[in-house]
Design an enzyme around this catalytic site. Structure first.
Site, mmCIF file in Angstrom:
data_model
loop_
_atom_site.group_PDB
_atom_site.id
_atom_site.type_symbol
_atom_site.label_atom_id
_atom_site.label_comp_id
_atom_site.label_asym_id
_atom_site.label_seq_id
_atom_site.Cartn_x
_atom_site.Cartn_y
_atom_site.Cartn_z
ATOM 1 N N GLY A 87 39.295 23.800 173.085
ATOM 2 C CA GLY A 87 40.238 23.893 171.978
ATOM 3 C C GLY A 87 40.438 25.337 171.555
ATOM 4 O O GLY A 87 41.561 25.802 171.401
ATOM 5 N N GLU A 92 36.465 27.979 164.097
ATOM 6 C CA GLU A 92 36.241 29.238 164.824
ATOM 7 C C GLU A 92 36.006 30.391 163.847
ATOM 8 O O GLU A 92 35.167 31.253 164.087
ATOM 9 C CB GLU A 92 37.406 29.557 165.761
ATOM 10 N N GLU A 95 26.928 25.101 166.907
ATOM 11 C CA GLU A 95 28.029 24.129 166.932
ATOM 12 C C GLU A 95 27.834 23.000 165.918
ATOM 13 O O GLU A 95 28.764 22.615 165.220
ATOM 14 C CB GLU A 95 28.231 23.576 168.347
HETATM 15 N N1 BES Z 1 32.427 27.781 171.140
HETATM 16 C C1 BES Z 1 33.305 26.684 171.278
HETATM 17 C C2 BES Z 1 34.215 26.773 172.464
HETATM 18 C C3 BES Z 1 33.551 26.607 173.810
HETATM 19 C C4 BES Z 1 32.750 25.545 174.079
HETATM 20 C C5 BES Z 1 33.787 27.476 174.818
HETATM 21 C C6 BES Z 1 32.176 25.403 175.331
HETATM 22 C C7 BES Z 1 33.204 27.333 176.042
HETATM 23 C C8 BES Z 1 32.396 26.285 176.316
HETATM 24 C C9 BES Z 1 34.194 26.538 170.041
HETATM 25 O O1 BES Z 1 33.663 27.039 168.880
HETATM 26 C C10 BES Z 1 34.372 25.067 169.832
HETATM 27 O O2 BES Z 1 33.421 24.404 169.542
HETATM 28 N N2 BES Z 1 35.588 24.568 169.990
HETATM 29 C C11 BES Z 1 35.900 23.167 169.910
HETATM 30 C C12 BES Z 1 36.705 22.837 168.695
HETATM 31 C C13 BES Z 1 35.883 22.634 167.472
HETATM 32 C C14 BES Z 1 36.750 22.369 166.270
HETATM 33 C C15 BES Z 1 34.858 21.539 167.598
HETATM 34 C C16 BES Z 1 36.691 22.855 171.155
HETATM 35 O O3 BES Z 1 37.112 23.786 171.818
HETATM 36 O O4 BES Z 1 36.877 21.684 171.439
HETATM 37 ZN ZN ZN Z 2 32.274 25.865 167.931
#
Ligand code: BES
Ligand code: ZN
Length: 872
Positions: free
Chosen positions: A264, A301, A323
């Site tokens: 995302g 984020e 997370e």
């Molecule tokens: N750090 C993550 C993105 C990520 C996760 C990059 C795994 C690479 C590998 C980011 O902070 C995240 O958690 N994004 C979520 C959305 C969030 C609102 C839960 C996502 O990308 O789904």
């Molecule tokens: Zn995250």
């Protein structure tokens, strides 16, 4: 050295790094196919590592030259494998420098440096930096970064990296810029973007009076669609100051929206990179849910700047440290911005539909896993959503003020460090004085605990004994120890009136559950009361209660906790549907008259929020029903659930129509809880009415489509109509595409809707969509919209005979060779074959065996498929 990628890593093997990198200086000479990356690293040996060699991670890099303290190394001094560069002898302090060449245009994995719509961008979490240059690619190696980017002026006017822009210049037809990020960070938070992008400006003044420049970057044709995301960012910045006293720490915060992105969004320091799906919105192209999701992801984020970046993870076993905590924070943010109870309902739905099945399947793991093969497989619902529930339980156990003290202490102790979930728990414990020793089991044990609640009412003594029995489940086949959890509790009399719990007006109580058996005593109670337990879902568990149907119906209309009102309805409907699923004769018309009456009461309750009525009309999902059964006949579940929806539609037709009309009055489009609730109820009523298959309701659907002034109302027609063989379906599907074919995110919804059709021959039709000129395997959003929706659609995926399994397995193998992360996400659907009816399960298993025997399978897909077949 394939063994290295597929080797399992264990938390118990953790060792602190032998070398640290004080500063990182990078210079990129950007070129689509031949980018040069020159790095200079100030490295120092940690005292206890003595004469260990320097081992750097790196994949797919062409090494051009290598220097230590300015002297180039000859081939006998180092060794290179597919995954690592080893320099046999190095001094204790030195400058390491190397130059490599990479090919961004050929990067289809979308990890490392790649091109999206002609723009350069990076994705480094978790282990993507090693595709850019040789480095110690682990989160406990933190360094300050300086980045120089050079590119042709023509195609790349914008060149971004983390931190502050310090210098720029040009030479010939190229130009260059230098960025400097003063905050030490692990390389997974590094980012670079370069391209021809529009810039949208905003500003935020922090509580201490500092002006922060906010900049969004998108392709030029999307520049008008960033206003909502910008406002969301400003709200998030304000909220984090108000709620946690956390201010932003640089003068500049940038967000780049790109089309091709595996996830995302990503929290790179000062330079968040987003999937366009979570930035772009206007009322015509984005639904109400899109608006809310954008606000949540922008918040998420941004909140990582403190929970993830300033305080980061020691190792990847600790992902939930950042997370789980950050999901909790974004959930709280959304609750404060819109509706707390609707937010909670949706968060619990997510947990039940995704995390519970995961935790009951072959990839079940604790919130802090003990081992992994491919780290990308551990960005899971367990780590994220159950992780957030653990933080929420700590919040409940400590109370708001102590929780805030715990957060303050956490930052005071660990700012600038890479830490563990234990460090977080200890900060919470030390700041509050609340003992969290037993609570740590939540991080170590997997599985969903089950709680049975039963009443033992003594009429003569006017005393209620409440029995709470905990079955803590198992981890890797071993019995768990009981969990510590808070239970929010209220009692109601049979008429639905709240009972005073202490004679002084206390209507809700929080009790600690720590043992396998508890017996709570409530005195002075006149009649057997209704128990409203685990209010607001105060613990992530599966509950069973001894409430009778009519008591659930009373709570549905009277509970003072909106979440538990919804929950009573869910329990009631689950009970009725499970009863029909396990009964021998599905055709036998069972008319759960009392339940239908309860739905009439809900639809007729004009004191309830529109949004809550809408949520209460959504029956527990097929997935959740399956989760409650030992053996799953997906077709029977669909038949029963749709049948039940049909009965509700028949029994409430008049009210559905009345509510539909009431909610149809439209003013200017606004995303307020009131307005989104109205649209949501209206569209749910329409979906129910369509089940009756009356011409007038098909006409109503078409009329709504014709008059729709926003995407919520368009999608409200498209989603339910795809199930029917009717000319209205054909017309809406055709006209929607004609209207939106140039708008990628809207076309995604079109693919997704069609792939969700319950129609009998849906698989055949869905297959043809893979040949549609707009389908692309290279764009994750598009691939997910079609393949992901097919997988979620039991009529198609589980088609008798196994054609769905075969088709999907073929697509997954195809995607794996291009983008293993996307393939692995899709492949989760194959994990649960053992729960299916044996005939279906065997067909699915055959496809797993085909996938697993595919040459050059990615490590991630290999891990999942191996787990699905393992017998322990
Ligand atoms: N750090 C993550 C993105 C990520 C996760 C990059 C795994 C690479 C590998 C980011 O902070 C995240 O958690 N994004 C979520 C959305 C969030 C609102 C839960 C996502 O990308 O789904
Ligand atoms: Zn995250």
């Amino acid at each position: 050295m394939k063994s290295d990628q597929n080797r399992r890593k264990y938390l118990s093997e953790y060792q602190s790094p032998e070398f640290t990198i004080k500063s990182t200086n990078l210079a990129f000479e950007l070129d689509e196919t031949q980018t040069r990356v020159l790095s200079k690293l100030q490295i120092s040996r940690q005292t206890d590592s003595l004469d260990a060699p320097l081992v750097l991670d790196g994949i797919g890099l062409t090494l051009l030259n290598l220097n230590i303290d300015g002297t180039s190394l000859h081939s006998g001094q180092y060794g290179v494998t597919e995954y690592q560069l080893t320099i046999f002898e190095v001094p204790d302090e030195f400058e390491f420098s190397c130059e490599v060449e990479i090919n961004p245009a050929a990067n289809t994995r979308l990890e490392g440096l790649y091109l999206s719509s002609g723009n350069f961008c990076t994705q480094c979490e978790a282990e993507g930096f090693r595709f850019i240059t040789y480095y110690i690619d682990r989160p406990d190696v933190m360094s300050v970064f300086e980045t120089r980017i050079s590119a042709p002026k023509a195609g790349f006017p914008i060149m971004l990296s983390n931190g502050n822009r310090i210098r720029s210049g040009e030479s010939g037809n190229r130009h260059w810029v230098e960025w400097s990020d003063p905050y030490p960070k692990p390389c997974y938070l590094f980012a670079l973007v370069a391209g021809d992008l529009a810039r949208i400006d905003g500003e935020f003044i922090t509580a201490s009076g500092k002006a922060v420049a906010l900049q969004f970057f998108t392709e030029h044709h999307n520049r008008q669609k960033c206003a909502h995301a910008m406002r969301s960012l400003q709200k998030a910045m304000k909220w984090d100051e108000d709620t946690f006293g956390l201010e932003y720490d640089l003068d500049l915060f940038m967000v780049v929206a790109i089309d091709d992105f595996n996830m995302g969004a990503m929290e790179n320091k000062g330079l968040n990179v987003f999937n366009t799906k979570y930035v772009l919105a206007n009322p015509q192209t984005a639904t109400d849910n899109d608006y809310l999701a954008i606000e949540a992801v922008i918040g998420h984020e941004y909140f990582h700047n403190w929970t993830g970046n300033r305080v980061t993870c020691r190792d990847w076993f600790q992902i939930s440290l950042k997370e789980g905590l950050t999901v909790f924070r974004d959930q709280e943010f959304s609750s404060d911005m819109a509706s707390r109870s609707i937010q909670r309902i949706n968060d619990v739905r997510m947990l039940r539909n995704h995390q519970f099945p995961e935790d009951a399947g072959p990839m079940s793991h604790p919130v802090r896993p003990a081992s992994y093969q491919e780290i990308n497989n551990f960005y899971t619902a367990t780590v994220y959503n159950k992780g957030a529930e653990l933080v929420r339980m700590i919040h409940t156990l400590l109370g708001k003020d102590n929780f805030r003290k715990g957060m303050d202490l956490y930052f005071q102790r660990h700012d600038g460090q890479a830490v563990t979930t234990d460090d977080f728990r200890l900060a919470m414990q030390d700041a509050s004085g609340v003992n969290l020793d037993q609570f740590q089991l939540w991080y170590q044990q997997s599985g969903t605990p089950r709680i049975e609640i039963s009443r033992d009412f003594d009429q003569a003594e006017k005393t209620l004994y409440l029995e709470i029995k905990q079955d803590p489940g198992t981890t890797l086949g071993k019995a768990n120890q009981p969990f510590h959890m808070p239970m929010r509790l209220a009692l109601f009399d049979q008429q639905g009136k709240a009972i005073d719990l202490d004679g002084q007006g206390l209507l809700e109580q929080i009790v600690d559950i720590k043992e396998q058996n508890h017996r709570f005593k409530f005195e002075g109670i006149d009649q057997e009361p209704l128990v409203s337990a685990f209010r607001g879902f105060s613990a992530p568990i599966i509950t069973g209660s001894d409430l009778r149907d009519e008591e659930l119906a009373t709570l549905m209309s009277c509970d003072t906790d909106p979440f538990n009102r919804w929950e009573a309805g869910q329990q009631y409907a689950t009970r009725v549907m499970l009863g029909r699923i396990v009964s021998k004769d599905v055709q036998k018309p069972v008319h759960p008259r009392e339940m239908l009456e309860a739905y009439r009461v809900i639809l007729d309750d004009d004191k309830m929020d529109y949004a809550l009525v809408a949520e209460m009309m959504i029956l527990p999902s097929e997935k959740y029903l399956g989760e409650m059964l030992d053996s799953v006949d997906v077709h029977k579940i669909r038949l029963v659930r749709e049948g039940t929806r049909g009965l509700i539609a028949e029994a409430t037709e008049d009210l559905l129509l009345k509510r539909y009309e009431e909610c149809s009055e439209q003013g200017e489009y606004r995303v307020t809880p009131e307005d989104t609730g109205k649209r949501s109820l209206k569209n749910i009523c329409l979906a129910f009415l369509l089940i009756l298959e009356k011409t007038k309701y098909f006409d109503l659907c078409l009329q709504q489509f014709n008059n729709a002034g926003n995407m919520t109302d368009q999608i409200g027609c498209l989603l339910p109509i795809v199930h029917f063989q009717n000319p209205v379906r054909e017309e809406i599907v055709r006209r929607y595409y004609e209207q939106w074919q140039k708008t990628a995110l809207v076309v995604d919804k079109w693919f997704s809707a069609q792939a969700s059709s319950y129609a009998k021959d849906s698989l055949a039709h869905i297959k043809t969509l893979f040949d549609h000129p707009d389908y692309s395997i290279h764009n994750p959003n598009r691939a997910r919209s079609l393949l992901g929706s097919l997988i979620a659609n039991s009529s198609a995926f589980h088609e008798l005979g196994g054609a769905g399994y075969e088709f999907v397995a073929g697509k997954i193998i195809e995607i794996d060779a291009i983008n293993p992360q996307v393939a692995a996400r899709m492949a989760n659907a194959f994990l649960h074959w053992r729960k299916l009816l044996p005939s279906q399960g065997q067909l699915m298993k055959q496809q797993i065996e085909i996938i697993i025997s595919t040459p050059n399978l990615s490590s991630g897909l290999n891990e999942l498929m191996t787990a699905s077949l393992s017998t322990d």
